[in-house]
Design a protein around this motif. Structure first.
Motif, short mmCIF file in Angstrom:
data_model
loop_
_atom_site.label_atom_id
_atom_site.label_comp_id
_atom_site.label_asym_id
_atom_site.label_seq_id
_atom_site.Cartn_x
_atom_site.Cartn_y
_atom_site.Cartn_z
N PRO A 223 16.46 -7.00 -16.49
CA PRO A 223 16.18 -8.38 -16.89
C PRO A 223 14.69 -8.69 -16.76
CG PRO A 223 17.97 -8.28 -15.29
CD PRO A 223 17.32 -6.93 -15.30
N LEU A 224 14.18 -9.48 -17.68
CA LEU A 224 12.80 -9.92 -17.65
C LEU A 224 12.72 -11.39 -17.23
CD1 LEU A 224 11.52 -8.34 -21.02
CD2 LEU A 224 11.55 -7.32 -18.72
N GLY A 225 11.54 -11.83 -16.93
CA GLY A 225 11.35 -13.22 -16.53
C GLY A 225 11.18 -14.15 -17.70
N THR A 226 11.95 -13.96 -18.75
CA THR A 226 11.86 -14.81 -19.94
C THR A 226 13.25 -14.95 -20.56
OG1 THR A 226 10.57 -15.19 -21.96
CG2 THR A 226 11.37 -12.96 -21.60
N HIS A 227 13.41 -15.91 -21.48
CA HIS A 227 14.72 -16.25 -22.02
C HIS A 227 14.69 -16.39 -23.54
CE1 HIS A 227 14.70 -17.65 -17.84
NE2 HIS A 227 16.01 -17.51 -17.84
N SER A 228 15.88 -16.29 -24.11
CA SER A 228 16.03 -16.56 -25.54
C SER A 228 15.67 -18.01 -25.83
CB SER A 228 17.47 -16.28 -25.98
OG SER A 228 17.71 -16.79 -27.27
N ALA A 229 15.01 -18.22 -26.96
CA ALA A 229 14.66 -19.59 -27.35
C ALA A 229 15.82 -20.29 -28.05
CB ALA A 229 13.44 -19.57 -28.27
N THR A 230 16.83 -19.51 -28.42
CA THR A 230 17.95 -20.09 -29.18
C THR A 230 19.28 -20.03 -28.43
OG1 THR A 230 18.22 -17.96 -30.29
CG2 THR A 230 16.90 -19.65 -31.42
N LEU A 231 19.43 -19.09 -27.51
CA LEU A 231 20.68 -18.96 -26.76
C LEU A 231 20.49 -19.44 -25.33
CD1 LEU A 231 21.75 -15.38 -27.94
CD2 LEU A 231 22.55 -17.58 -28.84
N THR A 232 21.29 -20.38 -24.91
CA THR A 232 21.23 -20.84 -23.53
C THR A 232 22.16 -20.05 -22.63
OG1 THR A 232 22.89 -22.53 -24.02
CG2 THR A 232 20.57 -23.17 -24.20
N THR A 233 23.07 -19.31 -23.22
CA THR A 233 23.95 -18.45 -22.45
C THR A 233 24.36 -17.27 -23.32
OG1 THR A 233 26.00 -18.33 -21.16
CG2 THR A 233 26.03 -19.71 -23.14
N TYR A 234 24.60 -16.14 -22.66
CA TYR A 234 25.06 -14.96 -23.39
C TYR A 234 25.77 -14.05 -22.39
CZ TYR A 234 25.27 -10.72 -26.13
OH TYR A 234 25.73 -9.60 -26.79
N GLY A 236 27.93 -14.66 -20.28
CA GLY A 236 28.08 -15.26 -18.97
C GLY A 236 26.77 -15.50 -18.26
N GLY A 237 25.67 -14.99 -18.80
CA GLY A 237 24.36 -15.20 -18.19
C GLY A 237 23.62 -16.36 -18.84
N PRO A 238 22.40 -16.64 -18.39
CA PRO A 238 21.63 -17.79 -18.89
C PRO A 238 20.75 -17.49 -20.09
CG PRO A 238 20.51 -16.85 -17.02
CD PRO A 238 21.74 -16.02 -17.22
N GLY A 239 21.07 -16.48 -20.86
CA GLY A 239 20.25 -16.13 -22.01
C GLY A 239 19.00 -15.37 -21.63
N THR A 240 19.05 -14.64 -20.51
CA THR A 240 17.91 -13.85 -20.06
C THR A 240 17.66 -12.68 -21.01
OG1 THR A 240 18.48 -14.39 -17.77
CG2 THR A 240 16.94 -12.57 -18.11
N VAL A 241 16.42 -12.48 -21.38
CA VAL A 241 16.03 -11.34 -22.22
C VAL A 241 15.84 -10.12 -21.31
CG1 VAL A 241 14.20 -10.41 -23.69
CG2 VAL A 241 14.99 -12.76 -24.00
N ALA A 242 16.25 -8.95 -21.79
CA ALA A 242 16.18 -7.75 -20.97
C ALA A 242 15.74 -6.54 -21.79
CB ALA A 242 17.54 -7.46 -20.33
N LEU A 243 15.33 -5.51 -21.09
CA LEU A 243 15.14 -4.18 -21.66
C LEU A 243 16.39 -3.39 -21.31
CD1 LEU A 243 11.51 -3.44 -20.32
CD2 LEU A 243 12.11 -4.40 -22.54
N HIS A 244 17.01 -2.77 -22.29
CA HIS A 244 18.21 -1.98 -22.00
C HIS A 244 18.45 -0.95 -23.10
CE1 HIS A 244 20.56 -4.18 -25.04
NE2 HIS A 244 20.18 -5.33 -24.48
N GLY A 245 19.35 -0.02 -22.83
CA GLY A 245 19.67 1.01 -23.80
C GLY A 245 20.69 0.53 -24.82
N TRP A 246 21.01 1.44 -25.75
CA TRP A 246 22.02 1.12 -26.77
C TRP A 246 22.64 2.43 -27.25
CZ3 TRP A 246 23.94 -3.49 -27.25
CH2 TRP A 246 24.79 -3.76 -28.33
N PRO A 247 23.97 2.47 -27.37
CA PRO A 247 24.63 3.74 -27.72
C PRO A 247 24.41 4.19 -29.16
CG PRO A 247 26.24 1.96 -27.56
CD PRO A 247 24.95 1.41 -27.07
N ASP A 248 24.13 3.27 -30.06
CA ASP A 248 23.96 3.62 -31.48
C ASP A 248 22.47 3.65 -31.81
OD1 ASP A 248 23.95 3.94 -34.18
OD2 ASP A 248 25.03 2.07 -34.65
#
Length: 283
Positions: A223-234, A236-248
């Motif tokens: 998780p980063l110290g910043t948030h989505s400007a359009t999503l207030t939740t995602y 179950g979380g507060p719309g926190t932007v993160a760095l993460h992997g992806w299977p595809d």
């Protein structure tokens, strides 16, 4: 009756004597003027005050429990906006050992409280400015780009360290670069936010290192110290932007996420090893 004799001087010598006489008269007048000035007519010098300068006012005392928490779940409405969201830092990060009060300026008004943990990880935040016993730090709360001042004096429950790493994400080019002491040590094509859920821009930081147990799209989420400007939740979380992997891997190089930065496995392997508080520049 005897007539007194008058000895006439030559014209040149008469003029010289006259000039000397005028000069003597002027000097005599000047001295007499200085002597004749009464004490009442002379402005006395101002006395030098021996009183010490008044002390600087202490910050207004408040009950920390009444202040909003500077966490990814909180909103610090009175926090000060980041003055230079595209700039780097000198790599100095602050460890908060126990909850501290955040102010809007050095010795200013309390605006928030910064806990000692974030997502059960120790709180490490980047320092963007220092003034004496005060440091201005990036906050992980909404609104994005929030900053505040905390005490860093000898008695403050904080410590400083330095990380040589910086993560740079070129959102438009969909490119992530990791630098160590200014030298590039890894670069990857990544996925970024879709047009309706764009990845926010500005400087932020790695807030926590979480082992994912709910979903299987990424073994580790940063998780980063910043948030989505359009999503207030995602999720179950507060719309926190993160760095993460992806299977595809087909998502890398596309703008298709909900705002997070999706990275390849080898990129995630390096990113998860970086210290908490490491600066992330989303440009």
């Amino acid at each position: 009756m005897e007539v007194p004799r008058i000895h006439l001087l030559p014209a040149g010598r008469r003029r010289a004597v006259a000039v000397v006489g005028v000069l003597l008269l002027g000097l005599a007048s000047g001295c007499s003027s200085a002597v004749s000035v009464s004490p009442q007519e002379t402005t006395p010098p101002k006395p030098v005050s021996s009183k010490p300068a008044p002390p600087k006012p202490e910050p207004r005392r408040v009950d920390p429990a009444t202040l909003p928490a500077a966490t990814t779940f909180g909103t610090t409405a009175d926090a000060v906006p980041d003055p230079d969201p595209r700039a780097g830092t000198n790599g100095i990060v602050l460890r908060v050992k126990q909850e501290v009060t955040v102010h809007d300026a050095p010795r200013g008004t309390p605006v928030a409280r910064l806990p000692a943990t974030q997502f059960e990880s120790p709180t490490w935040v980047p320092i963007v400015e220092e003034r004496g016993d005060w440091a201005r730090v990036l906050l992980p709360s909404r609104p994005n780009g929030s900053t505040g001042w905390v005490r860093i004096g000898v008695s403050a429950p904080v410590s400083k360290a330095r990380t040589p790493y910086v993560v740079e994400v070129d959102i438009d080019a969909r490119r992530l670069v990791v630098r160590k002491s200014g030298r590039e040590i890894g670069t990857w094509t990544v996925g970024v936010g879709a047009p309706g859920t764009r990845t926010p821009r500005g400087r932020t930081f790695i807030l926590a290192n979480i082992r994912e147990t709910v979903t299987d799209f990424s073994p580790i989420v940063l998780p980063l110290g910043t948030h989505s400007a359009t999503l207030t939740t995602y999720g179950g979380g507060p719309g926190t932007v993160a760095l993460h992997g992806w299977p595809d891997p087909s998502v890398f190089g596309t703008a298709s996420s909900d705002g997070c930065v999706r990275v390849p496995k080898d990129a995630l392997r390096l990113l998860r090893s970086l210290p908490l508080g490491t600066l992330v520049l989303l440009r």
